[in-house]
Scaffold this active site. Sequence first.
Site, mmCIF file in Angstrom:
data_model
loop_
_atom_site.group_PDB
_atom_site.id
_atom_site.type_symbol
_atom_site.label_atom_id
_atom_site.label_comp_id
_atom_site.label_asym_id
_atom_site.label_seq_id
_atom_site.Cartn_x
_atom_site.Cartn_y
_atom_site.Cartn_z
ATOM 1 C CG HIS A 24 -9.378 -3.110 9.732
ATOM 2 N ND1 HIS A 24 -8.336 -3.639 10.483
ATOM 3 C CD2 HIS A 24 -10.390 -3.990 9.814
ATOM 4 C CE1 HIS A 24 -8.733 -4.799 10.997
ATOM 5 N NE2 HIS A 24 -9.966 -5.035 10.606
ATOM 6 C CD GLU A 52 -5.760 -3.555 1.659
ATOM 7 O OE1 GLU A 52 -4.651 -3.784 1.154
ATOM 8 O OE2 GLU A 52 -6.140 -4.075 2.713
ATOM 9 C CG ASN A 108 -2.197 -0.764 0.984
ATOM 10 O OD1 ASN A 108 -3.122 -0.272 0.362
ATOM 11 N ND2 ASN A 108 -2.211 -1.994 1.444
HETATM 12 C C1 GRF Z 1 -3.243 -4.241 4.348
HETATM 13 O O1 GRF Z 1 -4.082 -5.362 4.239
HETATM 14 C C2 GRF Z 1 -3.952 -3.161 5.107
HETATM 15 O O2 GRF Z 1 -5.350 -3.176 4.948
HETATM 16 C C3 GRF Z 1 -3.626 -3.503 6.534
HETATM 17 O O3 GRF Z 1 -2.317 -4.017 6.523
HETATM 18 C C4 GRF Z 1 -2.045 -4.541 5.232
HETATM 19 C C5 GRF Z 1 -0.813 -3.847 4.733
HETATM 20 O O4 GRF Z 1 -0.362 -4.535 3.618
HETATM 21 N N1 GRF Z 1 -3.709 -2.321 7.372
HETATM 22 P P1 GRF Z 1 0.944 -3.928 2.866
HETATM 23 O O5 GRF Z 1 2.075 -3.913 3.883
HETATM 24 O O6 GRF Z 1 0.587 -2.522 2.427
HETATM 25 O O7 GRF Z 1 1.191 -4.851 1.721
#
Ligand code: GRF
Length: 194
Positions: free
Chosen positions: A105, A175, A15
């Site tokens: 989340h 996301e 992300n």
């Molecule tokens: C994601 O699933 C987000 O929703 C949660 O933690 C995860 C982070 O994934 N808060 P990444 O490290 O961005 O791949």
Amino acid sequence: MMRNIAILASGTGTNAENIIRYFSNDNRAKVNLVLSNRSQAMVLERAAALGVDAFFFDRSQFYDTGEVLMMLQRRESDLIVLAGFLWLVPAAVIEAFRGRIINIHPALLPRFGGKGMYGDRVHRAVLDAGCSESGITIHYVNEQYDSGDIIFQARCPVLPDDDVQSLAARVHELEYRHYPEVISRMMDQIGSRH
Ligand code: GRF
């Protein structure tokens, strides 16, 4: 005026990378800082590879000495974005940035949230509950896990043959699609730092 986004993350950082890239050629906002509480977190490498200053911090620097708060203020962060960050944010940071700290989340809060509910555990709980849908929740961060006011939610189906991996992949897609856009809309609303 260029707005500054700081990202706090503990893990892989997909992300974080997505958000950095989204704003890389935006003339209104950029990610100018990535912080992680895990020195080996891949998110630090991803940020560095994309030319964003990335630092590790430990509990003392987060909860005791105020070094993390000072860095956020020195970098003139307009918005703090949590992306897979697993610690509670100390009250001093919440106070200094109230209304300007958000989290994502990977479920439809208020269900399937709270302490210990992260990553695959969330999708496992959704599957075990027999839900027909899941999704993402973007919310303001306060002193408790996953309990700030909800800003945005998006839904996806849970399919009969889903396992944790297939559901996680579908939620991740939400996301990546929505987090940068929600941040961008918030940038327009956030007043100047002063
Ligand atoms: C994601 O699933 C987000 O929703 C949660 O933690 C995860 C982070 O994934 N808060 P990444 O490290 O961005 O791949």
